[in-house]
Write a protein that holds these residues in place. Structure first.
Motif, short mmCIF file in Angstrom:
data_model
loop_
_atom_site.label_atom_id
_atom_site.label_comp_id
_atom_site.label_asym_id
_atom_site.label_seq_id
_atom_site.Cartn_x
_atom_site.Cartn_y
_atom_site.Cartn_z
N ASP A 274 -3.26 -1.33 -1.26
CA ASP A 274 -4.21 -2.33 -0.84
C ASP A 274 -4.34 -2.32 0.69
OD1 ASP A 274 -5.72 -4.98 -1.54
OD2 ASP A 274 -4.34 -5.49 0.11
N GLU A 275 -5.57 -2.36 1.17
CA GLU A 275 -5.82 -2.25 2.60
C GLU A 275 -5.19 -3.39 3.40
OE1 GLU A 275 -9.56 -1.86 5.74
OE2 GLU A 275 -9.92 -1.58 3.59
N LEU A 276 -5.29 -4.61 2.91
CA LEU A 276 -4.70 -5.75 3.64
C LEU A 276 -3.19 -5.65 3.70
CD1 LEU A 276 -6.91 -8.72 2.39
CD2 LEU A 276 -6.94 -7.63 4.64
N SER B 287 -1.43 -2.87 3.43
CA SER B 287 -1.11 -1.72 4.28
C SER B 287 -1.20 -2.07 5.75
CB SER B 287 -2.05 -0.55 3.96
OG SER B 287 -1.88 -0.12 2.63
N GLU B 288 -2.25 -2.79 6.14
CA GLU B 288 -2.41 -3.19 7.54
C GLU B 288 -1.28 -4.10 7.98
OE1 GLU B 288 -6.30 -4.84 8.13
OE2 GLU B 288 -7.30 -2.94 7.66
N ARG B 289 -0.88 -5.03 7.11
CA ARG B 289 0.21 -5.94 7.45
C ARG B 289 1.52 -5.18 7.62
NH1 ARG B 289 1.71 -10.59 3.42
NH2 ARG B 289 1.01 -8.87 2.19
N ILE C 33 1.89 -2.07 8.53
CA ILE C 33 1.80 -1.33 9.80
C ILE C 33 2.07 -2.26 10.96
CG2 ILE C 33 0.20 -0.12 11.34
CD1 ILE C 33 -1.06 1.07 8.71
N ASP C 34 1.48 -3.46 10.94
CA ASP C 34 1.70 -4.45 12.00
C ASP C 34 3.18 -4.86 12.10
OD1 ASP C 34 -0.98 -4.42 12.62
OD2 ASP C 34 -1.44 -6.28 11.54
N HIS D 10 5.83 2.62 9.97
CA HIS D 10 5.03 3.77 10.37
C HIS D 10 5.66 5.03 9.77
CE1 HIS D 10 2.82 1.38 13.32
NE2 HIS D 10 3.97 0.81 13.61
N GLU E 85 4.35 -4.85 -2.10
CA GLU E 85 4.47 -4.23 -0.79
C GLU E 85 5.36 -2.99 -0.86
OE1 GLU E 85 4.13 -8.28 1.92
OE2 GLU E 85 6.04 -7.81 0.93
N CYS F 140 3.64 0.11 -2.06
CA CYS F 140 2.72 0.75 -1.12
C CYS F 140 3.43 1.75 -0.21
CB CYS F 140 2.02 -0.30 -0.25
SG CYS F 140 0.86 -1.34 -1.11
#
Length: 93
Positions: free
Chosen positions: A39-41, A43-45, A47-48, A52, A84, A87
């Protein structure tokens, strides 16, 4: 460097199945994050939060009854939900 297509296919056939999700890892193992896929959201969280490719993740524990995954990256501890952890595509070290 040999750029023959057969060499890449051979490598993927031998090592491609080494990747798994963090959710499938064993408690106590250290793995390396290969990629984030999902899920994009989420995945972005992740990474934040500092997830990495290349980072080493120690799977500390999992709470009872399907609770969060407790992991460590360097000196930081995180509790991740199963979605999570699914992912995070990792490789055993």
């Amino acid at each position: 460097i040999n750029n023959e297509p057969g060499l890449l296919v051979s490598f993927l056939m031998e090592y491609g199945d080494m990747e798994k999700t963090l959710a499938k890892s064993s408690i106590g193992h250290v793995v390396k994050l290969n990629r984030i896929d999902g899920d994009e959201l989420i995945s972005e969280r992740l990474i934040d939060m500092g997830f990495h490719p290349g980072v080493e993740i120690e799977f500390i524990d999992r709470m009872v009854s399907g609770g969060p995954f407790i992991i460590r990256i360097q000196s930081s501890f995180f509790a991740l939900r199963e979605e999570e952890a699914e992912c995070l595509k990792v490789i055993d070290l």
